[in-house]
Design an enzyme around this catalytic site. Structure first.
Site, short mmCIF file in Angstrom:
data_model
loop_
_atom_site.label_atom_id
_atom_site.label_comp_id
_atom_site.label_asym_id
_atom_site.label_seq_id
_atom_site.Cartn_x
_atom_site.Cartn_y
_atom_site.Cartn_z
N ASP A 295 -0.28 4.44 0.92
CA ASP A 295 -0.79 5.47 1.57
C ASP A 295 -0.32 5.27 3.27
O ASP A 295 0.41 4.23 3.42
CB ASP A 295 -2.41 5.35 1.73
CG ASP A 295 -3.04 3.87 2.38
OD1 ASP A 295 -2.48 3.09 1.97
OD2 ASP A 295 -3.93 4.05 3.27
N ASP B 179 6.08 1.73 7.37
CA ASP B 179 4.75 1.21 7.16
C ASP B 179 4.20 1.86 5.84
O ASP B 179 3.39 2.89 6.02
CB ASP B 179 3.96 1.19 8.38
CG ASP B 179 2.49 0.45 7.94
OD1 ASP B 179 2.35 -0.20 7.10
OD2 ASP B 179 1.42 0.73 8.93
N GLU C 109 -5.13 1.20 2.24
CA GLU C 109 -4.92 0.09 3.28
C GLU C 109 -5.29 0.54 4.90
O GLU C 109 -5.71 0.10 5.65
CB GLU C 109 -3.47 -0.52 3.20
CG GLU C 109 -3.54 -1.76 4.02
CD GLU C 109 -2.97 -1.53 5.27
OE1 GLU C 109 -3.15 -2.65 6.13
OE2 GLU C 109 -2.60 -0.49 5.71
N GLU C 110 -4.87 1.76 4.83
CA GLU C 110 -4.85 2.27 6.23
C GLU C 110 -6.24 2.50 6.91
O GLU C 110 -6.70 2.72 7.83
CB GLU C 110 -4.17 3.59 6.44
CG GLU C 110 -2.47 3.38 6.23
CD GLU C 110 -1.93 2.60 7.42
OE1 GLU C 110 -2.57 1.94 8.16
OE2 GLU C 110 -0.51 2.44 7.33
N HIS D 259 0.75 -1.10 0.13
CA HIS D 259 0.08 0.01 -0.01
C HIS D 259 0.82 1.25 0.29
O HIS D 259 2.00 1.13 0.79
CB HIS D 259 -0.94 -0.19 1.22
CG HIS D 259 -0.37 -0.07 2.65
ND1 HIS D 259 -0.23 1.29 3.27
CD2 HIS D 259 0.00 -0.92 3.41
CE1 HIS D 259 0.44 1.00 4.18
NE2 HIS D 259 0.31 -0.26 4.56
N GLU E 87 4.59 -5.89 4.38
CA GLU E 87 4.33 -5.26 5.67
C GLU E 87 5.56 -5.45 6.47
O GLU E 87 6.27 -6.28 6.53
CB GLU E 87 2.99 -5.68 6.53
CG GLU E 87 1.74 -5.49 5.39
CD GLU E 87 1.23 -4.15 5.89
OE1 GLU E 87 1.82 -3.31 6.44
OE2 GLU E 87 0.06 -3.69 5.45
#
Length: 428
Positions: free
Chosen positions: A98, A127, A161-162, A96, A190
């Site tokens: 974001d 992250d 994703e967040e 991801h 991740e």
């Protein structure tokens, strides 16, 4: 995989150390803040140019109509693919793009991507822009070391994703992008640390509980019915019965950290009475008995638990309160739920990644399960693809923290692991 190919891959990764650092810094410097979803197109354009130069065919895909998508903040995703010289499996790296809000407490520029003591600092460094960069470098190194490979490699950079992943992986899965006939192996980089393979995650149920009352003048509360007091009874019952009950439940899943091996409940928010005034309002609030109070609950449950029973426990608790408080009335609304998932340890992507970790680091891989969900939920539930893990550089505890960082050596090692996975699955 031959020893000569392993040696070439190690050399290609080492030769790309500065490129790995620069790529990570460039990604951090694009502030893809979610919410509201800023600079999604900018980071996709940047990666598109990089991957096209490496020989990938690139698609930019907007998740039109998905949750969160708007003309002001469109949900852009990138999917890049390169084909081998003969048929074979497809290995997909999904990251991801974001990042969460910056928050307070930083000692350096959150988007400066400063380097100090072998670490790159910035929001999203851990992250998971470090993992995204590592997967790109791994693919480039493998292609240089083994141009005559079978199958295909895909790299995706996805939105949101967040905030649940509905404008990212969920949307792509609904379009068939993770159909097992199209993609056979998925690694999500991740930040679980370079020696750990994450097999899946616990389940989650979000709900909103609203207690109802009757508005009246604050000087005569006996003429009304205070919804906040009713909510106080809910919170008291949770403390007396529900939290102790959840603390008794343990899972066989290898969840980290240790505290997440039990069922948990978090109260995310509470709102009661009059709405918060605007920041520039200087007057006093009106004297009213609140007729509404709401809490948002975040229930994380185990693979041994059933979602319907998880919900019944909460509604049963509310019904007990209703019996004890004659004027008590409530409403409960589902917001979101995801069932637990855990990939089998004998799955091909698990075995291959574990072997690569042992070769690179000289020790056996650890197997873990995440306390919270990530985009594996959509690949599993919508895509129906079970051969999926999370593996990447970074320390999970640093995610969403001030002064977030990722280690350069950890990214190098993880990139080498990912490249060896490609070699094992595609170079035969």
């Amino acid at each position: 995989m031959t020893a000569a190919l392993e040696t070439r891959i190690a050399a290609e990764i080492a030769a790309r150390r500065e490129a790995l650092i620069a790529l990570t810094q460039d990604l951090i410097r694009i502030p893809t803040l979610n919410p509201p979803g800023r600079n999604y197109r900018a980071i996709c354009d940047y990666l598109a140019a990089r991957l096209e130069a490496a020989g990938f065919t690139v698609e930019l895909i907007r998740a039109e109509g998905a949750l969160g998508d708007s003309d002001v903040h469109p949900r852009w995703n990138l999917v890049a693919r390169t084909e081998g010289t003969r048929p074979g499996d497809c290995v997909h790296f999904n990251s991801h793009h974001d990042v969460v809000e910056v928050g307070h407490g930083w000692s350096r520029d959150p988007f400066g991507a400063e380097i100090e003591d072998g670490r790159i600092y910035g929001r999203g460094a851990c992250d998971m822009k470090g993992g995204l960069a590592a997967s790109v470098i791994a693919a480039e190194a493998f292609l240089a070391a083994c141009p005559d490979f079978a199958g295909a490699i895909e790299i995706s950079a996805t939105a949101d994703e967040e905030s649940g992943g509905f404008g990212g992986v969920a949307y792509l899965a609904e379009q068939g992008r993770f159909d097992p006939e199209r993609v056979q192996h998925v690694i999500i980089p991740e930040p679980l640390h370079k020696d750990r393979i994450c097999l899946g995650h616990r389940g989650v149920w979000w709900a909103e509980i609203e207690t109802k009352g009757r508005i009246a003048h604050g000087s005569m509360p006996f003429l009304g019915d205070c919804a906040v007091r009713h909510m106080g009874a809910v919170l008291a019952e949770m403390e007396a019965t529900l939290f102790p009950l959840l603390a008794t439940r343990r899972t066989e899943m290898p969840v980290v950290p240790e505290g997440a091996k039990q069922s948990t409940l978090n109260i995310n928010a509470i709102h009661g009475g009059a709405a918060e005034p605007d920041d520039d309002y200087t007057g006093l609030p009106a004297p009213c008995v609140p007729d509404r109070c709401r809490i948002t609950i975040d229930r994380r449950y185990l693979i041994e638990e059933d979602l319907s029973e998880v919900k019944r426990e909460v509604t049963g608790m509310l019904e007990r309160i209703k019996t004890a408080r004659p004027s008590f009335d409530y409403e409960i609304r589902d917001l979101f739920d995801v069932r637990p998932t855990m990939t089998d340890r004998d799955a091909p992507i698990v075995r291959t990644t574990a072997a690569a970790i042992e070769k690179v680091l000289g020790r056996e891989a650890a197997f873990v399960v995440s306390p919270g969900t990530y985009d594996q939920k959509h690949i599993d539930r919508i895509g129906r693809l079970k051969n999926c893990i999370a593996y990447g550089p970074g320390v999970l505890d640093l995610a969403h923290q001030p002064d977030e960082w990722v280690g350069i050596a950890d990214m190098e090692d993880s990139a080498r692991v990912m490249a060896l996975v490609l070699a094992e699955l595609l170079a035969a």
